[in-house]
Design a protein around this motif. Sequence first.
Motif, PDB file in Angstrom:
ATOM      1  N   HIS A 130       0.801  -1.225   0.000  1.00 38.88           N
ATOM      2  CA  HIS A 130       0.000   0.000   0.000  1.00 38.88           C
ATOM      3  C   HIS A 130       0.832   1.273   0.000  1.00 38.88           C
ATOM      4  CE1 HIS A 130      -3.372  -2.568  -0.140  1.00 38.88           C
ATOM      5  NE2 HIS A 130      -2.766  -3.299   0.786  1.00 38.88           N
ATOM      6  N   CYS A 164      -7.680   1.444  -4.771  1.00 40.51           N
ATOM      7  CA  CYS A 164      -7.194   0.222  -4.113  1.00 40.51           C
ATOM      8  C   CYS A 164      -8.227  -0.220  -3.073  1.00 40.51           C
ATOM      9  CB  CYS A 164      -5.854   0.493  -3.443  1.00 40.51           C
ATOM     10  SG  CYS A 164      -5.144  -0.939  -2.623  1.00 40.51           S
ATOM     11  N   CYS A 223      -7.748  -0.879  -0.199  1.00 41.39           N
ATOM     12  CA  CYS A 223      -7.448  -0.331   1.129  1.00 41.39           C
ATOM     13  C   CYS A 223      -8.102   1.030   1.328  1.00 41.39           C
ATOM     14  CB  CYS A 223      -5.941  -0.203   1.340  1.00 41.39           C
ATOM     15  SG  CYS A 223      -5.183   1.114   0.388  1.00 41.39           S
ATOM     16  N   CYS A 230      -1.831   2.292  -5.285  1.00 39.50           N
ATOM     17  CA  CYS A 230      -0.913   1.510  -4.441  1.00 39.50           C
ATOM     18  C   CYS A 230      -0.103   0.515  -5.295  1.00 39.50           C
ATOM     19  CB  CYS A 230      -1.682   0.715  -3.402  1.00 39.50           C
ATOM     20  SG  CYS A 230      -2.574   1.712  -2.210  1.00 39.50           S
TER      21      CYS A 230
HETATM   22 ZN   LIG Z   1      -3.836   0.067  -1.123  1.00 36.79          ZN
END
Ligand SMILES: [Zn+2]
Length: 406
Positions: A257, A267, A269, A274
Amino acid sequence: MNGKAATGGEARTRLERGRTALGPALELVHTGRAPTRAVLTAELGVTRATAGAVAAELEALGLISVDAKPSAAAGSQGRPSHRLSVAGTGPVALAAQVHADGFRAALVGLGGEIVATAPGCETIDADPAQVLGAVVDEGARLLRETGRRCVGAGLAVPSAVAEPEGTALNPLHLAWPAGAPVREIFADRVRAAGVTGPAFTGNDVNLAALAEHRHGAGRGARDLLCVATGHRGVGGALVLDGRLHTGSSGLALEVGHLTVHPEGRPCHCGSRGCLDVETDPLAFLTEVGVRPGPEGLLNQARTLLAERYADPAVRVAAEVLIDRLGLGLAGLVNILNPDRIILGGLHRALLDADPERLRAVVADRSLWGRSGGVPILACTLDHNSLVGAAELAWQPVLDDPLGALG
Ligand SMILES: [Zn+2]
């Protein structure tokens, strides 16, 4: 002090020294650093008699073979010595790996040698207990077929494994529930299948790094950084002085990340651009403009790089990924100051495709131009996560061979 007492004391000292030297001696043979008894003697810093007793004890445990006659090593000027090798029919560890495109079981002996593998399975059930039960059953079948003694079992999963709970925190590409208690499930399945020895679970890239440090491209490195993309996503690992650096709760080196393309793909996340979504096989296929085929993302991406690099679409896509990977590596080098970087999966194929470009990007982005001097190498082991999973199961034997097997 009379002579008799002194002799008894000496014998006891030799025995104790021998016992504590068993683990280090086994590790030296296991990692290929003691090919002969003479080298073992020098590496352990003990007398020839102690080294001889230690080698004999490891041979009696069925772990190593000692050539009966001393022989000169090929091309060596040194005096002939007894050659040491891992025992050809010795114990094995059951290794299992689960990834986004399937799972695989194998038996792995000392020296990181894959003794037997079951054909990889191509589908992954959403229930971890189903998958882990199936992969353990495959391994148990291999154990029955080979008749080898089992020291324990190790599992590699494509997720951070939280410590001390042993839960898979982010099995993002598996459709497993976040926080699945994988270590407990795996251990239950191992026991239910009648497999002997303890069971362990770790993150796949951590285990790949451990295997490469002991048997592959990472041998001899002191601060080894491994970055790899297998089937989906990107992982990282750091081996410091021979030990994995896993952080306070198992979650260190979540390198996926790092932002390498601020305007890039969203992403999972919550961020954008990332390393995880910009440099994995799916990102490469998308960049080339081809659809994922039935052969698996990593295979398809590797085949394109190997066979169609002359195609401008493939080359340009590779350069885009190399530049983003280089940016991520430069950031990691600046923070971690490794003495070697090894790349696995598609990242290894990108390095092979244009090593100069990747090294130049890392050097350009480095502090004081120093990072350009860090060697960047390709991982060399086939199935390094499987071999690393076996290392977990071998560790108690390496720590105390007599205690674990005697
Ligand atoms: Zn990420």
